[in-house]
Design a protein around this motif. Structure first.
Motif, mmCIF file in Angstrom:
data_model
loop_
_atom_site.group_PDB
_atom_site.id
_atom_site.type_symbol
_atom_site.label_atom_id
_atom_site.label_comp_id
_atom_site.label_asym_id
_atom_site.label_seq_id
_atom_site.Cartn_x
_atom_site.Cartn_y
_atom_site.Cartn_z
ATOM 1 N N UNK A 158 -4.197 10.859 3.385
ATOM 2 C CA UNK A 158 -4.167 12.084 4.184
ATOM 3 C C UNK A 158 -2.889 12.230 4.999
ATOM 4 N N UNK A 159 -2.057 11.195 5.037
ATOM 5 C CA UNK A 159 -0.833 11.243 5.830
ATOM 6 C C UNK A 159 0.240 12.100 5.194
ATOM 7 N N UNK A 160 1.221 12.463 5.995
ATOM 8 C CA UNK A 160 2.312 13.310 5.508
ATOM 9 C C UNK A 160 3.096 12.628 4.388
ATOM 10 N N UNK A 161 3.298 11.318 4.510
ATOM 11 C CA UNK A 161 4.064 10.578 3.501
ATOM 12 C C UNK A 161 3.172 9.797 2.534
ATOM 13 N N UNK A 162 1.893 9.725 2.856
ATOM 14 C CA UNK A 162 0.894 9.060 2.006
ATOM 15 C C UNK A 162 1.203 7.595 1.747
ATOM 16 N N UNK A 163 1.796 6.958 2.716
ATOM 17 C CA UNK A 163 2.043 5.521 2.632
ATOM 18 C C UNK A 163 2.266 4.969 4.035
ATOM 19 N N UNK A 165 3.400 -15.817 10.431
ATOM 20 C CA UNK A 165 3.376 -14.604 9.623
ATOM 21 C C UNK A 165 2.624 -14.866 8.318
ATOM 22 N N UNK A 166 1.599 -14.066 8.061
ATOM 23 C CA UNK A 166 0.786 -14.208 6.857
ATOM 24 C C UNK A 166 1.196 -13.174 5.807
ATOM 25 N N UNK A 167 1.423 -11.948 6.245
ATOM 26 C CA UNK A 167 1.884 -10.868 5.360
ATOM 27 C C UNK A 167 3.158 -10.295 5.943
ATOM 28 N N UNK A 168 4.277 -10.390 5.224
ATOM 29 C CA UNK A 168 5.499 -9.756 5.706
ATOM 30 C C UNK A 168 5.413 -8.246 5.446
ATOM 31 N N UNK A 169 6.426 -7.504 5.881
ATOM 32 C CA UNK A 169 6.358 -6.049 5.758
ATOM 33 C C UNK A 169 6.064 -5.637 4.312
ATOM 34 N N UNK A 170 4.975 -4.916 4.148
ATOM 35 C CA UNK A 170 4.485 -4.542 2.826
ATOM 36 C C UNK A 170 4.092 -3.073 2.819
ATOM 37 N N UNK A 171 4.495 -2.383 1.778
ATOM 38 C CA UNK A 171 4.161 -0.968 1.627
ATOM 39 C C UNK A 171 2.774 -0.830 0.988
ATOM 40 N N UNK A 172 1.948 0.036 1.568
ATOM 41 C CA UNK A 172 0.645 0.354 0.975
ATOM 42 C C UNK A 172 0.586 1.859 0.728
ATOM 43 N N UNK A 173 0.493 2.244 -0.530
ATOM 44 C CA UNK A 173 0.385 3.659 -0.876
ATOM 45 C C UNK A 173 -0.622 3.910 -2.000
ATOM 46 N N UNK A 174 -1.367 2.870 -2.363
ATOM 47 C CA UNK A 174 -2.369 3.013 -3.415
ATOM 48 C C UNK A 174 -3.482 1.998 -3.189
ATOM 49 N N UNK A 175 -4.644 2.201 -3.803
ATOM 50 C CA UNK A 175 -5.720 1.206 -3.705
ATOM 51 C C UNK A 175 -5.287 -0.169 -4.209
ATOM 52 N N UNK A 176 -4.476 -0.200 -5.248
ATOM 53 C CA UNK A 176 -4.018 -1.489 -5.777
ATOM 54 C C UNK A 176 -3.154 -2.229 -4.760
ATOM 55 N N UNK A 177 -2.296 -1.493 -4.039
ATOM 56 C CA UNK A 177 -1.481 -2.114 -2.986
ATOM 57 C C UNK A 177 -2.376 -2.742 -1.923
#
Length: 268
Positions: free
Chosen positions: A66-71, A87-99
């Motif tokens: 629903x976001x403007x950039x969808x990620x 740090x367990x997860x470094x900077x990670x992009x999420x834009x899909x269910x698989x992500x």
């Protein structure tokens, strides 16, 4: 045609440009999770599983879409004293269910390691450092702090909060009104009020209290939806207030630790 020296120099210069530095996300979200010794091994497991389930949930995926950039971009670290930030997860992009499922799988693949003391201010400072390094351009920058006790080490929590807010960062809180670990004698009964008065800050900041571990997965899911979509809060969400009728002692954690220094110190 470039000479070998010029070509090598260009390759070096190109390698210094951050990858995807111009890619926009709706929010850059730092998830900072308490692993101090006031947390029992079972509670540490519930936290990992709760965050994994929330991140991959349909509600969170829908909020991202629903976001403007969808990620969005997230990073996840566990903290205790002001010298413990893992740090367990470094900077990670999420834009899909698989992500989202991939991030959840990484959280479930390992286990948490508890450590001494509780430095919320140290967690905020670590969050600020991570935001300085985020390889995306974000509409909003948020540090999400969860914990079960007040600050008892490091910089004063209000000083760390104010520095983050002055740099355009919003801090939200998930106070855990629970008991379980060996350092639970450092906990306070009104931790939700402590978080609201002393920890959170910035436009639209809020607190979601957790009174029982059974509530944890749902609380994390609701908080992520609010942070990602910047929605108005619903029940059991406490917004920050500019003014309070009564003063509050934001040094309560430091004072409790000082009073107990004569005892055998398990230090949460």
């Amino acid at each position: 045609m470039f000479s070998p020296v010029v070509g090598a120099l260009l390759m070096v210069l190109l390698s210094l440009v951050p990858a995807r530095a111009q890619e926009y996300v709706d929010v850059a979200l730092v998830l900072a999770v308490d692993v101090s010794r006031s947390m029992s091994p079972e509670e540490l497991r519930i936290q990992r599983e709760g965050y994994a389930a929330a991140i991959a949930s349909p509600e969170v995926i829908r909020a991202i879409g629903d976001g403007a950039h969808r990620r969005i971009a997230i990073t996840f670290f566990e903290w205790a004293g002001n010298h413990h930030a893992r740090e367990i997860i470094d900077w990670t992009l999420i834009q899909s269910p698989d992500d989202a499922k991939a991030v959840a799988a990484r959280l479930l693949a390992g286990s948490s390691e508890s450590a001494r003391r509780t430095s919320i201010s140290g967690a905020i400072e670590t969050g600020m450092h991570l935001i300085d390094e985020v390889p995306f351009l974000a509409e909003r920058y948020v540090i999400d702090i969860s914990g079960d006790g007040p600050n008892n080490q490091g910089l004063t929590v209000t000083d760390a909060r104010d520095l983050a807010v002055a740099n355009g960062i919003v801090i939200n809180g998930l106070p855990l009104m629970t008991r379980g670990g060996i350092g639970s004698h450092y906990n306070i009964d009104d931790l939700d009020e402590y978080y609201r008065r002393c920890v959170i800050g910035g436009p639209g900041s809020f607190v979601v209290p957790v009174n029982d571990w059974a509530q944890f997965p749902e609380a994390v899911r609701r908080k992520l939806v609010l942070e990602i979509g910047n929605y108005m809060s619903g029940p059991k969400v406490w917004r920050a207030q500019i003014r309070f009728s009564e003063p509050y002692d934001c040094l309560i954690g430091e004072k409790i630790r000082q009073q107990r220094m004569w005892q055998f110190d398990f230090d949460n």
